[in-house]
Design an enzyme around this catalytic site. Structure first.
Site, PDB file in Angstrom:
ATOM      1  N   GLN A   1       4.129  10.233  18.478  1.00 20.59           N
ATOM      2  CA  GLN A   1       3.415  10.605  17.208  1.00 20.59           C
ATOM      3  C   GLN A   1       3.047  11.894  17.267  1.00 20.59           C
ATOM      4  O   GLN A   1       2.927  12.696  18.450  1.00 20.59           O
ATOM      5  CB  GLN A   1       2.417   9.758  17.040  1.00 20.59           C
TER       6      GLN A   1
ATOM      7  N   HIS B   1     -16.313   1.283  17.580  1.00 19.60           N
ATOM      8  CA  HIS B   1     -16.245   1.161  18.891  1.00 19.60           C
ATOM      9  C   HIS B   1     -16.957  -0.011  19.261  1.00 19.60           C
ATOM     10  O   HIS B   1     -16.761  -1.011  20.161  1.00 19.60           O
ATOM     11  CB  HIS B   1     -16.268   2.225  20.096  1.00 19.60           C
TER      12      HIS B   1
ATOM     13  N   ASP C   1      -6.961  -2.072  20.445  1.00 21.42           N
ATOM     14  CA  ASP C   1      -7.512  -0.948  19.757  1.00 21.42           C
ATOM     15  C   ASP C   1      -6.518   0.036  19.332  1.00 21.42           C
ATOM     16  O   ASP C   1      -6.322   1.074  19.861  1.00 21.42           O
ATOM     17  CB  ASP C   1      -8.557  -0.436  20.643  1.00 21.42           C
ATOM     18  N   GLY C   2      -5.671  -0.531  18.498  1.00 14.62           N
ATOM     19  CA  GLY C   2      -4.354   0.052  18.213  1.00 14.62           C
ATOM     20  C   GLY C   2      -4.702   0.923  16.971  1.00 14.62           C
ATOM     21  O   GLY C   2      -5.861   0.865  16.382  1.00 14.62           O
ATOM     22  N   SER C   3      -3.525   1.671  16.406  1.00  6.07           N
ATOM     23  CA  SER C   3      -3.563   2.374  15.135  1.00  6.07           C
ATOM     24  C   SER C   3      -3.267   1.576  13.798  1.00  6.07           C
ATOM     25  O   SER C   3      -3.389   0.134  14.063  1.00  6.07           O
ATOM     26  CB  SER C   3      -2.610   3.663  15.238  1.00  6.07           C
ATOM     27  N   ASP C   4      -2.942   2.058  12.806  1.00  8.55           N
ATOM     28  CA  ASP C   4      -2.782   1.204  11.680  1.00  8.55           C
ATOM     29  C   ASP C   4      -1.458   0.444  11.741  1.00  8.55           C
ATOM     30  O   ASP C   4      -0.766   0.789  12.647  1.00  8.55           O
ATOM     31  CB  ASP C   4      -2.978   2.099  10.433  1.00  8.55           C
TER      32      ASP C   4
ATOM     33  N   PRO D   1       4.461   2.634  15.638  1.00  4.54           N
ATOM     34  CA  PRO D   1       4.219   1.915  16.783  1.00  4.54           C
ATOM     35  C   PRO D   1       3.341   0.951  17.136  1.00  4.54           C
ATOM     36  O   PRO D   1       3.448   0.061  17.738  1.00  4.54           O
ATOM     37  CB  PRO D   1       3.951   2.974  18.070  1.00  4.54           C
TER      38      PRO D   1
END
Ligand code: SPD
Length: 280
Positions: free
Chosen positions: A31, A62, A156-159, A163
């Site tokens: 990315q 967080h 705690d991933g991205s949208d 990936p």
């Protein structure tokens, strides 16, 4: 000269912040990683053009991902974080003295390198000896772990595109449930309940298939499109309303957002989500 940095949400909405300069911009094999200086929220991290966190806003995300799990799990000595490359989730987890080991599995080494260099207030825990940081695929890592080996698992991933999409799926959820101890707690970022309603409900449905207890919970993160944000709590045995008082008191002494009332209130579910969960 001022510039607007913006996330385009499905080309239907933009979340723009006025800023002054790009501090970091590099493409990894996964990315585009960028850190920009913004007027309103300080330095902010973007992955593939999507806002991830900003210095002045990151605690609302967080603290809410971490403390509801850490104040309710039966034990909290072994914690697994999947993603979390800016370091904010690890920082909040490591505030708890009972935590003995945190394994953080981040896919993209570049996110950690950029965050270490430019987001020092978020990544305050990089030097903590309890932190074991690995650069691997999170889903593959979980598949390789023994059953019932973690007290807390945090995603705690991205949208849910690119990936990170696999981290919302049923296969991954069932592996997490296998690896979680009976008295353990799983928590994941669960997207915008309004703008990513299908993904939000899809994640909850996958969790309901593998956890005896599944509860969405809600808060606000200025940086993310839609205003309201969500997380999801899962466990084989633990109810999120049963708090370990001493851990809550210790957390409250250092948190900006999280406290007992915020925790309990966050689990109030809007009617349209209640109906969708009931009907489907
Ligand atoms: N739209 C943003 C969703 C981001 C969730 N993860 C953020 C990473 C912060 N550690």
């Amino acid at each position: 000269m001022a510039v607007w940095y913006e996330e385009h949400f499905e080309e239907k909405m933009r979340v723009a912040l006025k800023g002054s300069r790009v501090l970091f911009s590099e493409r990894s094999e996964f990315q585009l990683v960028e850190i920009v200086e913004t007027e309103l929220l300080g330095r902010a991290l973007m992955l593939d053009g999507l806002w991830m966190c900003a210095e002045q806003d990151e605690k609302s995300y967080h603290e809410m991902l971490t403390h509801p799990a850490l104040t309710t799990a039966r034990e909290i000595s072994r914690v697994l974080i999947i993603g979390g490359g800016d370091g904010g989730t690890a920082r909040e987890v490591l505030r708890h003295a009972e935590v003995e080991q945190v394994t953080m599995v981040e896919l993209d080494e570049l996110v950690v390198r950029a965050s270490k260099a430019h987001l020092p207030s978020i990544g305050q825990a990089w030097g903590d000896p309890r932190l074991d940081l690995r650069f691997e695929d999170g889903a593959a890592y979980v598949r390789d772990q023994d059953a019932a080996s973690y007290d807390v698992i945090l995603i705690d991933g991205s949208d849910p595109v690119g990936p990170a999409a696999a981290l919302f799926g049923a296969d991954f959820m069932s592996q997490c449930a296998r690896v979680l101890k009976p008295g353990g707690v799983f928590a994941a970022q669960a997207g915008s309940p309004l703008l990513q309603r299908d993904e939000h409900l899809g994640l909850l449905s996958a969790m309901r298939g593998v956890f005896a207890v599944t509860r969405p919970y809600y808060g606000n993160v200025i940086l993310y499109p839609g205003g309201a944000w969500s997380w999801a709590f899962g466990s084989h045995e633990v109810d999120p309303a049963h708090l370990h008082e001493s851990r809550v008191v210790a957390a409250e002494a250092v948190t900006d957002i999280y406290n007992r009332d915020v925790h309990l209130g966050a689990f109030a579910v809007p009617n349209h989500i209640k109906r969708a969960l009931r009907d489907g």
